[in-house]
Design a protein around this motif. Structure first.
Motif, PDB file in Angstrom:
ATOM      1  N   ILE A 248       1.904 -11.174   0.034  1.00 12.31           N
ATOM      2  CA  ILE A 248       1.466 -10.440  -1.150  1.00 12.31           C
ATOM      3  C   ILE A 248       1.181 -11.397  -2.306  1.00 12.31           C
ATOM      4  O   ILE A 248       0.195 -11.229  -3.026  1.00 12.31           O
ATOM      5  N   SER A 249       2.001 -12.426  -2.469  1.00 13.34           N
ATOM      6  CA  SER A 249       1.732 -13.391  -3.543  1.00 13.34           C
ATOM      7  C   SER A 249       0.432 -14.150  -3.277  1.00 13.34           C
ATOM      8  O   SER A 249      -0.310 -14.476  -4.205  1.00 13.34           O
ATOM      9  N   ARG A 250       0.142 -14.411  -2.019  1.00 12.76           N
ATOM     10  CA  ARG A 250      -1.124 -15.068  -1.671  1.00 12.76           C
ATOM     11  C   ARG A 250      -2.292 -14.157  -2.035  1.00 12.76           C
ATOM     12  O   ARG A 250      -3.298 -14.594  -2.588  1.00 12.76           O
ATOM     13  N   TRP A 251      -2.155 -12.873  -1.717  1.00 16.11           N
ATOM     14  CA  TRP A 251      -3.183 -11.885  -2.064  1.00 16.11           C
ATOM     15  C   TRP A 251      -3.364 -11.797  -3.582  1.00 16.11           C
ATOM     16  O   TRP A 251      -4.487 -11.806  -4.072  1.00 16.11           O
ATOM     17  N   LEU A 252      -2.252 -11.744  -4.315  1.00 15.93           N
ATOM     18  CA  LEU A 252      -2.335 -11.696  -5.774  1.00 15.93           C
ATOM     19  C   LEU A 252      -3.052 -12.933  -6.316  1.00 15.93           C
ATOM     20  O   LEU A 252      -3.892 -12.838  -7.210  1.00 15.93           O
TER      21      LEU A 252
ATOM     22  N   GLY B 126     -12.315  -2.534  -0.981  1.00 12.29           N
ATOM     23  CA  GLY B 126     -12.796  -3.308   0.142  1.00 12.29           C
ATOM     24  C   GLY B 126     -11.974  -4.542   0.464  1.00 12.29           C
ATOM     25  O   GLY B 126     -12.283  -5.258   1.386  1.00 12.29           O
ATOM     26  N   ARG B 127     -10.934  -4.809  -0.295  1.00 14.76           N
ATOM     27  CA  ARG B 127     -10.101  -5.978  -0.025  1.00 14.76           C
ATOM     28  C   ARG B 127      -8.940  -5.554   0.850  1.00 14.76           C
ATOM     29  O   ARG B 127      -8.168  -4.677   0.487  1.00 14.76           O
ATOM     30  N   PRO B 128      -8.785  -6.138   2.009  1.00 16.96           N
ATOM     31  CA  PRO B 128      -7.675  -5.743   2.865  1.00 16.96           C
ATOM     32  C   PRO B 128      -6.362  -6.252   2.313  1.00 16.96           C
ATOM     33  O   PRO B 128      -6.295  -7.360   1.792  1.00 16.96           O
ATOM     34  N   PRO B 129      -5.319  -5.442   2.365  1.00 15.94           N
ATOM     35  CA  PRO B 129      -4.030  -5.929   1.917  1.00 15.94           C
ATOM     36  C   PRO B 129      -3.511  -6.971   2.899  1.00 15.94           C
ATOM     37  O   PRO B 129      -3.812  -6.913   4.092  1.00 15.94           O
ATOM     38  N   PRO B 130      -2.744  -7.932   2.407  1.00 13.05           N
ATOM     39  CA  PRO B 130      -2.311  -9.021   3.261  1.00 13.05           C
ATOM     40  C   PRO B 130      -1.076  -8.725   4.077  1.00 13.05           C
ATOM     41  O   PRO B 130      -0.776  -9.415   5.023  1.00 13.05           O
ATOM     42  N   CYS B 131      -0.360  -7.717   3.697  1.00 16.65           N
ATOM     43  CA  CYS B 131       0.951  -7.539   4.309  1.00 16.65           C
ATOM     44  C   CYS B 131       0.899  -6.535   5.457  1.00 16.65           C
ATOM     45  O   CYS B 131       0.020  -5.702   5.530  1.00 16.65           O
ATOM     46  N   GLY B 132       1.855  -6.604   6.310  1.00 12.28           N
ATOM     47  CA  GLY B 132       1.955  -5.663   7.405  1.00 12.28           C
ATOM     48  C   GLY B 132       2.471  -4.309   6.964  1.00 12.28           C
ATOM     49  O   GLY B 132       2.353  -3.340   7.682  1.00 12.28           O
ATOM     50  N   CYS B 133       3.035  -4.226   5.762  1.00 15.83           N
ATOM     51  CA  CYS B 133       3.649  -2.969   5.342  1.00 15.83           C
ATOM     52  C   CYS B 133       2.618  -1.870   5.135  1.00 15.83           C
ATOM     53  O   CYS B 133       2.946  -0.702   5.210  1.00 15.83           O
ATOM     54  N   CYS B 134       1.372  -2.216   4.883  1.00 16.55           N
ATOM     55  CA  CYS B 134       0.349  -1.203   4.648  1.00 16.55           C
ATOM     56  C   CYS B 134      -0.511  -0.934   5.874  1.00 16.55           C
ATOM     57  O   CYS B 134      -1.186   0.063   5.939  1.00 16.55           O
ATOM     58  N   THR B 135      -0.525  -1.846   6.823  1.00 21.04           N
ATOM     59  CA  THR B 135      -1.414  -1.688   7.965  1.00 21.04           C
ATOM     60  C   THR B 135      -0.675  -1.633   9.294  1.00 21.04           C
ATOM     61  O   THR B 135      -1.236  -1.226  10.287  1.00 21.04           O
ATOM     62  N   THR B 136       0.575  -2.062   9.324  1.00 20.08           N
ATOM     63  CA  THR B 136       1.347  -2.085  10.551  1.00 20.08           C
ATOM     64  C   THR B 136       1.981  -0.722  10.790  1.00 20.08           C
ATOM     65  O   THR B 136       2.580  -0.167   9.883  1.00 20.08           O
ATOM     66  N   PRO B 137       1.862  -0.163  11.977  1.00 14.78           N
ATOM     67  CA  PRO B 137       2.506   1.126  12.241  1.00 14.78           C
ATOM     68  C   PRO B 137       4.015   1.025  12.018  1.00 14.78           C
ATOM     69  O   PRO B 137       4.613  -0.016  12.280  1.00 14.78           O
ATOM     70  N   PRO B 138       4.637   2.090  11.508  1.00 12.96           N
ATOM     71  CA  PRO B 138       6.068   2.049  11.212  1.00 12.96           C
ATOM     72  C   PRO B 138       6.927   1.595  12.386  1.00 12.96           C
ATOM     73  O   PRO B 138       7.928   0.932  12.195  1.00 12.96           O
ATOM     74  N   SER B 139       6.528   1.902  13.621  1.00 14.38           N
ATOM     75  CA  SER B 139       7.349   1.548  14.776  1.00 14.38           C
ATOM     76  C   SER B 139       7.462   0.040  14.980  1.00 14.38           C
ATOM     77  O   SER B 139       8.397  -0.428  15.616  1.00 14.38           O
ATOM     78  N   SER B 140       6.529  -0.742  14.437  1.00 14.55           N
ATOM     79  CA  SER B 140       6.580  -2.186  14.656  1.00 14.55           C
ATOM     80  C   SER B 140       7.050  -2.957  13.422  1.00 14.55           C
ATOM     81  O   SER B 140       7.038  -4.169  13.427  1.00 14.55           O
ATOM     82  N   ARG B 141       7.443  -2.252  12.371  1.00 19.45           N
ATOM     83  CA  ARG B 141       7.968  -2.930  11.194  1.00 19.45           C
ATOM     84  C   ARG B 141       9.374  -3.419  11.466  1.00 19.45           C
ATOM     85  O   ARG B 141      10.083  -2.897  12.314  1.00 19.45           O
ATOM     86  N   SER B 142       9.796  -4.408  10.685  1.00 13.03           N
ATOM     87  CA  SER B 142      11.105  -5.007  10.923  1.00 13.03           C
ATOM     88  C   SER B 142      12.264  -4.108  10.512  1.00 13.03           C
ATOM     89  O   SER B 142      13.315  -4.143  11.099  1.00 13.03           O
ATOM     90  N   ARG B 143      12.091  -3.293   9.484  1.00 14.76           N
ATOM     91  CA  ARG B 143      13.217  -2.458   9.085  1.00 14.76           C
ATOM     92  C   ARG B 143      13.220  -1.167   9.893  1.00 14.76           C
ATOM     93  O   ARG B 143      12.171  -0.659  10.284  1.00 14.76           O
TER      94      ARG B 143
END
Length: 186
Positions: free
Chosen positions: A29-33, A160-177
């Protein structure tokens, strides 16, 4: 709304919990910012590492006097109160405007203390979720027009800018928490 205002402002963001560990959401996210939105950042982490070309500091107290926009918190909910209290303590010296607690970081008492000190607060929201239609958008990520209840478009800078993190694009089942589950029905 507040999320849009903070993301569109060119001010400096302090990213607490940011290190050189590229597996952490703070790094993405900091890289995206920095590279997509052009925001200057200041990493804060006990190791005080330089990240994305920005000098790091071990704590908010170590940051030299300057005008900061946001203290962005990538720490556990159990630790965010300490970070918020440090932001409050240095609010005037660093001219801090807001505290942002990232997705999953929740401390209503800390949020209340920040508001009482005159800081704006965003809680349990990821910065990259400002783009509607992405998985993981929560809370302030989409603002509604009060006249007709329809979603407002994102700021032009975010379209049109894709977010960098998995929290917005990764399905909940594959998140770490772990996913939250409903209590068993009776």
């Amino acid at each position: 709304d507040l999320v849009r205002e903070l993301l569109m402002d060119p001010g400096i963001w302090v990213v607490v919990g940011l290190s050189t560990n590229q597996r952490r959401p703070a790094w993405d996210i900091s890289r995206w910012l920095t590279y997509e939105l052009g925001k200057p950042i200041i990493p804060v982490h006990p190791k005080a590492e330089t990240v994305h070309g920005a000098q790091g500091y071990a704590s908010i107290a170590d940051i030299p006097d300057q005008d900061l926009k946001v203290v962005d918190c990538f720490v556990n909910s159990s630790q965010v109160g300490v970070v918020v209290d440090e932001a409050i303590a240095h609010k005037d010296r660093l001219q801090i405007d807001a505290v942002w607690m990232q997705l999953g970081v929740i401390d209503p008492a800390a949020a209340d203390r920040a508001r009482a000190a005159g800081l704006e607060v965003v809680m349990d929201t990821t910065a990259c979720s400002a783009e509607p239609g992405r998985r993981g958008n929560r809370r302030a990520s989409v603002s509604l027009d009060p006249t007709d209840g329809r979603p407002r478009p994102p700021p032009i800078a975010l379209r049109g800018r894709p977010p960098p993190c998995g929290c917005c694009t990764t399905p909940p089942s594959s998140r770490s928490r772990p996913a939250r589950t409903a209590p068993p029905s009776r």
